[in-house]
Design a protein around this motif. Structure first.
Motif, PDB file in Angstrom:
ATOM      1  N   ARG A 159      48.454  34.352   4.522  1.00  0.00           N
ATOM      2  CA  ARG A 159      48.972  35.189   5.587  1.00  0.00           C
ATOM      3  C   ARG A 159      48.670  36.632   5.222  1.00  0.00           C
ATOM      4  NH1 ARG A 159      53.534  38.273   6.295  1.00  0.00           N
ATOM      5  NH2 ARG A 159      54.065  38.717   8.472  1.00  0.00           N
ATOM      6  N   ARG A 160      47.919  37.299   6.064  1.00  0.00           N
ATOM      7  CA  ARG A 160      47.506  38.680   5.806  1.00  0.00           C
ATOM      8  C   ARG A 160      46.872  38.817   4.425  1.00  0.00           C
ATOM      9  NH1 ARG A 160      52.606  42.064   8.494  1.00  0.00           N
ATOM     10  NH2 ARG A 160      52.274  41.315  10.631  1.00  0.00           N
ATOM     11  N   LYS A 171      42.011  31.481   8.548  1.00  0.00           N
ATOM     12  CA  LYS A 171      42.604  32.018   9.783  1.00  0.00           C
ATOM     13  C   LYS A 171      43.708  31.114  10.333  1.00  0.00           C
ATOM     14  CE  LYS A 171      39.583  35.318   9.642  1.00  0.00           C
ATOM     15  NZ  LYS A 171      40.015  36.667   9.206  1.00  0.00           N
ATOM     16  N   ASP A 197      46.921  32.839  11.375  1.00  0.00           N
ATOM     17  CA  ASP A 197      46.816  34.114  12.099  1.00  0.00           C
ATOM     18  C   ASP A 197      47.613  34.134  13.391  1.00  0.00           C
ATOM     19  OD1 ASP A 197      45.243  35.006  10.074  1.00  0.00           O
ATOM     20  OD2 ASP A 197      43.444  35.365  11.279  1.00  0.00           O
ATOM     21  N   ASP A 198      47.557  33.057  14.139  1.00  0.00           N
ATOM     22  CA  ASP A 198      48.252  33.009  15.434  1.00  0.00           C
ATOM     23  C   ASP A 198      49.376  31.980  15.420  1.00  0.00           C
ATOM     24  OD1 ASP A 198      46.490  34.931  16.656  1.00  0.00           O
ATOM     25  OD2 ASP A 198      44.969  33.349  16.729  1.00  0.00           O
ATOM     26  N   PHE A 199      49.948  31.771  14.263  1.00  0.00           N
ATOM     27  CA  PHE A 199      50.965  30.730  14.108  1.00  0.00           C
ATOM     28  C   PHE A 199      52.302  31.164  14.703  1.00  0.00           C
ATOM     29  CE2 PHE A 199      53.291  27.390  11.938  1.00  0.00           C
ATOM     30  CZ  PHE A 199      52.351  26.369  11.902  1.00  0.00           C
ATOM     31  N   ASP A 200      53.016  30.224  15.290  1.00  0.00           N
ATOM     32  CA  ASP A 200      54.352  30.489  15.834  1.00  0.00           C
ATOM     33  C   ASP A 200      55.385  30.227  14.736  1.00  0.00           C
ATOM     34  OD1 ASP A 200      56.677  30.789  17.237  1.00  0.00           O
ATOM     35  OD2 ASP A 200      56.410  29.022  18.512  1.00  0.00           O
TER      36      ASP A 200
END
Length: 452
Positions: free
Chosen positions: A233-234, A437, A440-443
């Motif tokens: 993450r990041r 990635k 990156d767009d995980f909820d």
């Protein structure tokens, strides 16, 4: 062999080094800040020296104070662990000047591999696959745009002194270049005191796969197979595993050979990690070298039966390596347990631990420095434990990790345990088909279901 080693670090890595030193019959010295006076590494070392107040720049990053602690305790070597001064060329040089063995890379090696543009040029010259990009640092925006059109977008601007994702910007067109250039230079200059940038082709759908190497003072280097660190993450690693679900034996052999070539080409000594980006076609490219022990080294130990800290110390003492290249004998996975709230942007959660229970049982290992009643200070990295499981297969390891996470009880603070439980239930993670990635767009609101 050394008689006494000072550990210039804190937390679980300081404890890890102390344990191996004790088994080797080597005395240890712990250094600590006032915030860490109740830490376990202080309690279990043979001697302990307070080196300053809580801020790192007045304690764990203060070279004169650490050297003074080594001199007054007659330590003949210093182990820097990871982080803090582990890859600081000045610290390595000062140790050398004071006739204290630095259990790590030489100042020249740290400088050569710490600067990413120099490291890439060095690896390219040695014949190690590298990502297409600029030859050294970029001189101007115009040069960057010209190269980007030759390589074809997307490309990525990177800070030569960077790390942790700072000073990095993705660029997909000429129109975006100036803004990305300005932002990356400003950020890298503020973070590292060096605003130099270089350019690389952006690797799409990448995995982060690294090779553990050991090298002795006689020029022999070996590799201990790979670790997959793609769950990030990041740009901060959260889960590591070995072997990688994306690597077969042929690819393992080729990546291992490239890593050994890299280590021997620069006459490396000690434990280090060659980090690669692996693309969707199975091609791999040198990313960087870490000239120190890694946070995730336990999973390599679990699948090779080699004590990496012990071999690191032996290499520093001039003892030749006896082992050859190692292949994984089983599967191992590590979850980093951080004092963070995953449902609230992974916000740090320092404070007092009121209740603590570590998981146990077959194939479970916990590397940690915390205990019930311990107060996690807000001054340092938020990692409080590493939960490592080992099994015959990846599928069995995921089942074991889920069981171990369910047994892991930490009360009084927020931790990333619920996040890891959620991840073990995720079908895409279970399949092994993911890239860097993935999150990156995980909820992350889903994590709330696992908090109880």
């Amino acid at each position: 062999m050394f008689k006494k080693i000072l550990i210039a670090n804190r937390g679980e890595i300081a404890l890890r080094v102390i344990r191996t030193c004790r088994e080797m019959g080597i005395k240890t010295v712990a250094v600590y800040s006032t915030a860490d006076k109740d830490s376990l590494h202080v309690r279990f070392a043979d001697e302990a020296v307070c080196i300053g107040p809580a801020p790192s720049n007045q304690s764990y990053l203060d070279i004169p104070r650490i050297i003074s602690a080594a001199e007054i305790t007659a330590a003949d070597a210093i182990h820097p662990g990871y982080g803090f001064l582990a890859e600081n060329a000045e610290f390595s040089r000062v140790c050398e000047e004071n006739e204290i063995k630095f259990i790590g890379a030489s100042p020249e090696m740290i400088n050569k591999m710490g600067d990413k543009a120099t490291a890439k040029a060095t690896m390219k010259a040695a014949g190690v696959p590298t990502i297409p990009g600029s030859e050294g640092l970029l001189e101007s925006v115009e040069e960057g745009i010209r190269l980007s059109n030759i390589m074809k977008y997307p490309v990525i601007l990177k800070a030569t002194a960077g790390g942790g994702g700072r000073g990095m910007r993705l660029v997909t067109s000429d129109d975006e270049f100036q803004k990305a250039w300005d932002e990356a230079k400003r950020e890298s200059g503020a973070a590292f005191g060096n605003d130099g940038l270089y350019l690389e082709k952006f690797i799409e759908e990448p995995r982060h796969v690294e090779i553990q190497v050991l090298a002795d003072s006689n020029g022999k280097a070996i590799h201990l197979s790979e670790r997959d660190c793609s769950i990030q993450r990041r740009h901060q690693k959260l889960v590591e595993e070995t072997p990688s679900p994306a690597v077969d034996q042929d690819l393992r052999d080729r990546m291992g050979a490239a890593a050994v070539l890299a280590a021997e080409a620069i006459k490396y000594e000690g434990a280090g990690t060659i980090e690669f980006l692996l693309d969707k076609n199975g091609d791999f490219y040198f990313m960087e070298m870490n000239t120190r022990i890694q946070v995730e080294h336990p999973i390599t130990e679990q699948v090779t039966d080699i004590d990496l800290i012990k071999d690191q110390i032996k290499c520093a003492a001039g003892i030749p390596l006896k082992e050859g290249n190692q292949m994984p004998k089983r599967f191992s996975m590590e979850c980093r347990i951080n004092a963070e709230d995953a449902t609230n942007g992974f916000r740090p959660s320092p404070g007092k631990i009121t209740t603590l229970h570590f998981p146990n049982g077959r194939g479970v290992r916990v590397d940690s420095h915390i205990y019930a009643g311990y107060t996690i200070p807000p001054n340092y990295d938020s990692m409080i434990a590493k939960l490592i499981v080992t099994a015959r297969t990846r599928e069995r390891a995921i089942i074991r990790m889920r069981r171990a996470l369910q047994e892991f009880v930490v009360e009084g603070i927020k931790t990333t345990i619920p996040f890891h439980l959620m991840l073990m239930d995720n079908e895409q993670f279970q399949s092994g088909d993911f890239t860097t990635k993935f999150l990156d767009d995980f909820d992350f609101s889903i994590v709330e279901r696992y908090e109880d």
